[in-house]
Scaffold this motif. Structure first.
Motif, PDB file in Angstrom:
ATOM      1  N   TYR A   1      -8.797  -0.031   1.882  1.00 42.18           N
ATOM      2  CA  TYR A   1      -7.834  -0.169   3.073  1.00 42.18           C
ATOM      3  C   TYR A   1      -8.611  -1.432   3.779  1.00 42.18           C
ATOM      4  CZ  TYR A   1      -4.187   2.689   2.536  1.00 42.18           C
ATOM      5  OH  TYR A   1      -3.086   3.435   2.744  1.00 42.18           O
TER       6      TYR A   1
ATOM      7  N   LEU B   1      -6.673   4.640  -1.467  1.00 40.41           N
ATOM      8  CA  LEU B   1      -6.594   2.799  -1.584  1.00 40.41           C
ATOM      9  C   LEU B   1      -8.133   2.913  -1.009  1.00 40.41           C
ATOM     10  CD1 LEU B   1      -2.470   3.319  -1.329  1.00 40.41           C
ATOM     11  CD2 LEU B   1      -4.565   2.615  -3.627  1.00 40.41           C
TER      12      LEU B   1
ATOM     13  N   SER C   1      -5.154  -3.644  -2.090  1.00 36.10           N
ATOM     14  CA  SER C   1      -4.792  -1.781  -2.831  1.00 36.10           C
ATOM     15  C   SER C   1      -5.956  -1.460  -3.608  1.00 36.10           C
ATOM     16  CB  SER C   1      -3.947  -1.497  -2.590  1.00 36.10           C
ATOM     17  OG  SER C   1      -3.171  -2.143  -3.941  1.00 36.10           O
TER      18      SER C   1
ATOM     19  N   TRP D   1       0.853  -0.894   0.374  1.00 37.07           N
ATOM     20  CA  TRP D   1       0.258   0.155  -0.292  1.00 37.07           C
ATOM     21  C   TRP D   1       1.315   1.656  -0.517  1.00 37.07           C
ATOM     22  CZ3 TRP D   1      -2.518  -4.645   1.041  1.00 37.07           C
ATOM     23  CH2 TRP D   1      -3.558  -5.309   0.783  1.00 37.07           C
TER      24      TRP D   1
END
Length: 509
Positions: free
Chosen positions: A395, A393, A363, A336
């Protein structure tokens, strides 16, 4: 004739601070008809001294509170005025279903003897309002209990309930009065007392004893859980990050000994030890490295390890809690971005299940994983709001019924926004099955029973008739009625659905 005086005896609900007390054993009053019926009712533990001394008083008050009585006569029970506040507190804490009882109350007493004549409770809602709320509470309780299987061990049942509470609930940082089971289970936001009460309440329904533990110095409440012949600390609140991370449930404070929980970097302290947690069985188990839900499929549990300090970082493990044994099923090599050429050291996969299939995120993509075949497939790769260029992104991900959401943020340390992705595929569904689904019109999760069109709990000719009436426009179906009518799962209600139900009734399916 005795002279009676009336005064107010105030007992305030614990928000962040409670009075430390020794322990007590009290059986909970169970109102809920649940999906899982335990062979025995679990007990909730708090202030043994008061309970042993005043169990008859507690039973009298309990019956009256369930009936919303405005006056409770205990004149014949010789209760000292000095003890009534603690009696009331013990009763309401060990019976979380009494969430509608205000912690403030008044009482009448005999000055010459300084004993209580009657209690005058206060209720936060009316009896009719409670009837409405109780339906919502029972529905959510049944949904959570549907995750618990009878053949699970007590530690596995405690794990399933722990994970569901940590994932579905959010710590209330704006209203510290949210401290009961309705706040936690239905409204899905509460402070530590709400988490602890909800956990004890759910454990009691699956036959597991628990204790409410509090610390004045910490301004905090958590639980002890009785597994086998030993007690263990469990802190669901501290396993649910303050900056809520959808799809993630830590297990740092799950099944710990007193020694372990008192010596962690964020230790627990200054609490009364009534049921000592001396067993260190789980203290060094791999369970503490999981920060996703552990999903059960066919009696096996699966979870991702995202912790960089673990040798299993990025791995999907099939895990046996009681023996601390595991098998690596899948390793996700994913990073990430933290901006530029920097990357976070941990991974941030979440894990959910639906109809025996696992779902997890990277991600920027959500995948399915079939535990039988080991097949991994892309479910969604074009997630709204997710892009490397924007720095936002995925998560985590969660399922609300059959609706899939991605947790989108620019950092794992910031609050994520849930972005709707899609509904889970219905390939494995069939008439007669039950499922929890998202109802878009109310944004709520409802239990679907495919074929039970009229919602009476049975599939019979009345349901086929209800479909026929809907087809010709004699009735307008609600969303859940329409979903239960679509028994061939083609997203259309036709005579084929009515015929399918008729075939099912006579055993042709």
């Amino acid at each position: 004739m005795k002279n009676i005086k009336k005064t107010a005896g105030k007992l305030f609900a614990m928000i962040l601070t409670v009075s430390v007390a020794v322990s007590c054993v009290v059986s909970t009053g169970i109102f809920t008809v649940s999906a899982y019926t335990a062979p025995k009712k679990g007990k909730i533990v708090y202030n043994k001294t008061i309970h042993n001394k005043y169990s008859k008083v507690e039973n009298t008050i309990l019956d009256s509170l369930k009936n919303f009585d405005e006056k409770i006569d205990i004149s014949s029970l010789n209760v000292p005025r000095s003890d009534i506040s603690e009696i009331f507190r013990v009763l309401t804490l060990t019976h979380p279903e009494l969430y509608y009882v205000n912690q403030g109350f008044s009482y009448s007493y005999y000055p010459s003897e300084d004993t209580i004549a009657s209690i005058h409770p206060e209720y936060t809602i009316s009896k009719s309002e409670y009837a409405t709320q109780k339906k919502l509470l029972d529905k959510e309780t049944e949904r959570i209990l549907s995750l618990v299987k009878e053949d699970m061990t007590d530690s596995e049942k405690a794990l399933v309930i722990h994970d569901e509470l940590a994932i579905m609930s959010e710590y209330s940082t704006s209203d510290y009065n949210k401290a009961d089971i309705y706040n936690s289970l239905v409204e899905k936001t509460s402070v530590c007392q709400g988490y602890a009460l909800a956990y004890s309440y759910m454990l009691s329904l699956v036959g597991i004893d628990s204790e409410l533990v509090d610390s004045n110095s910490m301004n905090h409440m958590w639980n002890k859980v009785h597994i086998g012949n030993a007690w263990y600390n469990v802190d669901v609140t501290w396993d649910d990050p303050i900056n809520d991370r959808p799809g993630h449930a830590q297990h740092t404070y799950f099944l710990l000994s007193d020694n372990a929980i008192q010596n962690l970097p964020t230790k627990h302290y200054d609490y009364t030890i009534s049921n000592s947690a001396n067993s260190t069985k789980y203290d060094n188990y791999e369970i503490h490295n999981f920060d996703t839900r552990l999903c059960e499929i066919n009696g096996e549990f699966y979870g991702f390890v995202n912790n960089n300090s673990s040798a299993n970082k990025g791995a999907l493990l099939k895990y046996k809690l009681d023996s601390n044994t595991y098998e690596k099923k899948l390793t996700v090599d994913e990073k990430w971005s933290a901006g530029g050429n920097s990357y976070w050291i941990n991974t941030f996969m979440s894990l959910e299940k639906y109809n025996g299939v696992l779902y997890f995120n990277t991600s920027d993509t959500v995948y399915s994983y079939d535990v039988k075949t080991g097949r991994q497939a892309v479910v969604a790769s074009d997630i709204s709001g997710v892009s490397a260029s924007s720095g936002k992104l995925c998560y985590g991900m969660v399922l609300k019924g059959d609706a899939m959401y991605a947790a989108v943020s620019d950092s794992p340390n910031n609050k994520a926004t849930l972005k709707y992705i899609k509904r889970v595929d219905k390939d494995s569904l069939a008439i007669g099955m039950t499922n929890y689904i998202m109802i878009s019109s109310t944004n709520s999760i409802e239990k679907a029973y495919y074929g039970d069109v009229n919602g009476d709990g049975e599939i019979n000719i009345a349901d086929a008739t209800a479909i026929q009436k809907a087809i010709v426009g004699l009735v307008n179906q609600s969303e859940i009625e329409s979903i239960n009518s679509d028994v061939n799962f083609d997203s259309d209600i036709t005579v084929i659905d009515a015929t399918t139900i008729q075939s099912y009734i006579v055993g042709l399916m």
